[in-house]
Structure formats: structure tokens, C-alpha cells
Write an enzyme that holds these catalytic residues in place. Sequence first.
Site, PDB file in Angstrom:
ATOM      1  N   HIS A 184       0.838  -1.206   0.000  1.00 41.35           N
ATOM      2  CA  HIS A 184       0.000   0.000   0.000  1.00 41.35           C
ATOM      3  C   HIS A 184       0.868   1.248   0.000  1.00 41.35           C
ATOM      4  O   HIS A 184       0.501   2.259  -0.555  1.00 41.35           O
ATOM      5  CB  HIS A 184      -0.950   0.002   1.194  1.00 41.35           C
ATOM      6  CG  HIS A 184      -0.237  -0.068   2.475  1.00 41.35           C
ATOM      7  ND1 HIS A 184      -0.144  -1.217   3.195  1.00 41.35           N
ATOM      8  CD2 HIS A 184       0.509   0.843   3.109  1.00 41.35           C
ATOM      9  CE1 HIS A 184       0.619  -0.987   4.236  1.00 41.35           C
ATOM     10  NE2 HIS A 184       1.025   0.247   4.210  1.00 41.35           N
ATOM     11  N   CYS A 482      -0.298   2.491 -21.582  1.00 37.31           N
ATOM     12  CA  CYS A 482      -1.154   2.738 -20.419  1.00 37.31           C
ATOM     13  C   CYS A 482      -0.650   2.034 -19.168  1.00 37.31           C
ATOM     14  O   CYS A 482      -1.309   2.046 -18.141  1.00 37.31           O
ATOM     15  CB  CYS A 482      -2.603   2.374 -20.709  1.00 37.31           C
ATOM     16  SG  CYS A 482      -2.854   0.621 -20.982  1.00 37.31           S
TER      17      CYS A 482
HETATM   18  C1  PEP Z   1      -0.847  -3.179 -17.627  1.00 36.31           C
HETATM   19  O1  PEP Z   1      -0.818  -4.410 -17.521  1.00 36.31           O
HETATM   20  O2  PEP Z   1       0.166  -2.487 -17.869  1.00 36.31           O
HETATM   21  C2  PEP Z   1      -2.115  -2.450 -17.462  1.00 36.31           C
HETATM   22  C3  PEP Z   1      -2.203  -1.182 -17.740  1.00 36.31           C
HETATM   23  O3  PEP Z   1      -3.165  -3.140 -16.968  1.00 36.31           O
HETATM   24  P1  PEP Z   1      -3.311  -3.561 -15.428  1.00 36.31           P
HETATM   25  O4  PEP Z   1      -2.203  -2.897 -14.661  1.00 36.31           O
HETATM   26  O5  PEP Z   1      -4.660  -3.119 -15.010  1.00 36.31           O
HETATM   27  O6  PEP Z   1      -3.162  -5.047 -15.505  1.00 36.31           O
END
Ligand code: PEP
Length: 552
Positions: A184, A482
Amino acid sequence: MPELTGVGVGRGTASGPVLRMAEPLGEPDQTPLQGDAADAKARVGEALAFVAADLGTRGAAAGGDAQAVLEAQALMAQDPSILDDVHAQIDSGTNPERAVFTAFKSFQDILSGMGGYMGERAADLGDVGQRIIAHLRGVNAPGVPESATPFILVARDLAPADTALLDLDKVLALITRDGGPTSHTAILARSKGITAIVGVTEAEKLGDGDVVIVDSAAGVVVTDPTAEQIADAEQKRAERLAAASAPLTPGALADGTKVPLLANLGSPKDAAAAVALGAEGVGLFRTEFLFLDAPYAPDVASQKASYVALLKEFPGKKVVVRALDAGADKPLPFLTDSGEENPALGRRGLRALRAHEQILRDQLTALAEADAETDADLWVMAPMVADVEETEYFVDLARELGIKTAGVMAEVPSLALMADQVLGVADFVSIGTNDLTQYTMAADRMLGTVASYQDPWHPAVLRLVAQLGEAGARASKGVGICGEAASDPLLAVVLVGLGATTLSMTPAALADVRAELSTHTLDEAKAMAQAAVAAPSAAAARAAAVSSVSTS
Ligand code: PEP
Ligand code: MG
């Protein structure tokens, strides 16, 4: 210069004197229960209620991710199984403090034994137990020390209740001995943009008053720094503070090349704060966060209401929504097969949705209906897609159900290796660097012991990004990022040099990334990318990118 290393999780650089967090309360003794069991139970009940309410109040004051963590802790304080255990011990003659200590300890041990994400929640549970014992003793709960002047906080680990209410004018940076990249402390440091390094195993060597430099990007604590190093760290910090209050211009490189900066969101409630920080749209809306507690698949109407609420916040702007990504670190009771031995390699993401196609159809229908009622530019993508056939399946279904722009996430190396064909089918690709790194390096992203592999600077990961970037450019289609990598300012520049067309990140990172992009041209970004891709390791890739900047 002596250095201690750990996992850098926050942002920026800081220097200053160390102040250590008080050690936990001592273990309660085993004196037998004095007086009436019913009175003892009533005292414990009052302490539990006090601690739960206190955590709730701290959560409400902190808001955001911190609130969710503190509310989860408040629930732990009221867990009926723990209370039953405490009562049973009091009935058999144990004093209340000891009973609370033993009950929380045994539940903590169970969580620690589970490892990964659950293991890291053990510290949260231990903190709740300490708070209850402190209340029973009539003393203050252990917490962040008070100081009239700013300091660098060193702790074994920080409880969510402490991290949430940190006075950021006083606490320049955090160093913890325990905790991995998913603790966390790490989550909250990222979302608040605090300079932090976790998992510094030698943190015990730092004493009150020692002056150190914390460089979270490098994951390094410099002990005994020179005056020159301190001046350099101070300057970087001042630049960062200036960037945070700079005008919210659209993301762009120094030569004007546009790089839209988007937000990663998990709830429509967080949209306004992201816009206030200059988010130009949403690059990843994690829909599974809306339904983590839902025992059944959500119906079309309730989903549509959430999507309308989100899309209304971004009129005329791009909003990329991801179909439910259930499994592994994000189990959903109605989609996840909990019996799998290796859930990260199991039926997660699109695989789970395909096995429950009606859930996917309902979600796409709800999204198409929400799109029809709002003015945002909705893009929809599937998570954990492995190949061209899966890309075709998702894109065809999305189009059949009225989605105008359908794409896939690049998280599995096999998809990246087929980039040219995938981009022949999908309208866009968004690279999830968290999972792409996990699968490329074969290192569980939830496991602190392999955290050093979970480094998106690794040239193997960057080469996959390059393939996707090149295929996107040939097809004239968007290739966004992302994953967390987009929020590392220097890496963000490298990713653009590799062909990323947009960057999406936790909103707290937008200012730093915007500032860094504005200092490099596209040619420089390409040179940095080339240097990083040719390096033999993650650390060497970073160093190569840095020296490519300083020699250009
Ligand atoms: C990733 O895997 O980089 C992503 C953006 O998705 P998550 O972190 O939600 O798995
Ligand atoms: Mg992912």
C-alpha cells in the site's frame, strides 16, 4: 559514495535529514484476565469501534486511493472471525490486550503465508491490531513522528493510516525497509506522487539526523552525500515543484510534436481531479474496479449508468475503456476460475470474457448505449489478448454491438510479435507495460522477491514496444502506453521515441511527464530509444538514455 538500494515507487528526488518512525508497541504480557470477562469484551468492543471509526475518519479526510485502503482496514477491525477469536480467548482467561494481539497475529500469519498481494495486506492487519492495543492501553497509536522542520521518514513499513495523512510539507520522502512494488505504501506513494523507495533492506543503518538523498527513479538512497550532490538534488526538486504549478498545456515534445497525455482511471469519481491536473482524456478506464465486490455480473442498465457518468466528464475528448480484466491480481467472483494454480497464466482477461460471452456482450452493449447518449470519443479495448485470431474475435464482436473504435491491449509478448497483423485488424493498440513486463520477464508482478525483473526499462520489453510502434506507424494507427512505464518521465520520452503516440498514467504523474517531454525533440527521443534498445540490461538502458541526452 555509499548507497542503499530498493524499489523506487514514487516520483522525484529529495534530500534532508532522516527521522525514524517509532517502533511498534511491545508485545502484551500473558497476565491472566483480571475481573469480569463480559467487561473485558465490552472494552475490546469499544476499542474496535473506536479504531474502525478513526480509520474511517482518516479515510474520508484523505480521499482517493487512501480512502479505499483505510476503509478496508476499518472492515478488518470489525471482522467477526477475529472478534470471535478474541472472545474465545477472553473466555478462557486471557487478558484483552493479549487476546487482541494473538488473534490479529494468527490472521496476519495466514495472510503472510499466502504471499503476493495478500501477504502485503498482512502489514495492514498488524497495524489495526496495534491501534486497538494502543487504545486499550490508553496510549497514542504508533505513527509518524512530529517535527517542526521537514524530514525524510524512515520506517520498517508504513501503515495506510499513516501514509494517507502524511503532511507533505514536512515529509520530503519515504524510505521503508519492507514492502514490495504492490504494497500500500507503493500504491499510495504513486497516486500522491510522493518521492519514495520501498524494500530498502539496509534501512536499519539510517539513524535520526543522518542527511541522505532519495532518488526514486533510480531506487537509490545516497548516504553521506557531498554538498554538490545535495545542491543537485535540491535543484531537481525545485524544478519538479515548478513543473507541478506550470500551466496545463497539452503534452508535446520540444519541437511541438504532440503527445496527448491521458489518465488511467478506475472510477468516474476520479475524472474531475484528473481533468484538473491536465488530463487530455482517458487512456485506460479499468472497468473491473467498478465490480470488484459484485457477486454477479452487472446488468446492462447499471453498467450504462457508470459509463455515462464517465463519458460526460470528457465531452469531445478521447476515452479508452477496457473490457473487464478479471483474473490474477483482479479476481471477479462471476468471471474468475479461482481453482487455477497459476492465475496470471490462466483464463484471465479476454480469455475469461470469451468463456462467458454474454457478460462481454452486455458490457459492449452498455458501452455503445452510453456512447450514443454522450459526446466523448469512446474507444474500447480488450485485455490480455494473445494473437490475431483473438483480436479479430474482439473487434468483430465490438463492431457488431455498435462500438465505433475497437482495439486490443498489448500485454502478452505473442501479440507484440504479431504487431503488423494485429494492427491490420484492430483500430488501435494500447501497451500495458505492467503485464507486458511480467510476461516478457516471466516474473510475477505481485511478488516482491522478483521485483527486480519487473522493470519496463528492460531492452527486451523495449524491443517489443518498438515492434508495436513501427507497425502502428506503418498502419497509421495509434499505439498508446497505459502501463506504469508511462509515468516514469525519462522512460516516457523513450517510449515516444519507440513510436508511442499517447501516454496514459496515474494523474499525479502528468506534471512530471509533461515537463520532461517538453525538454526533448523527437530526434532526441529517437536517439534515446535507440541507445536504450541496444543496451544489455534495464539499468544499462536507463544509463544509455541518460547519456544520450547529455551528449546530444
Ligand atoms: C498493464 O498491464 O500495464 C495495465 C495497464 O493493466 P493492469 O495494470 O490493469 O493489468
Ligand atoms: Mg494488465
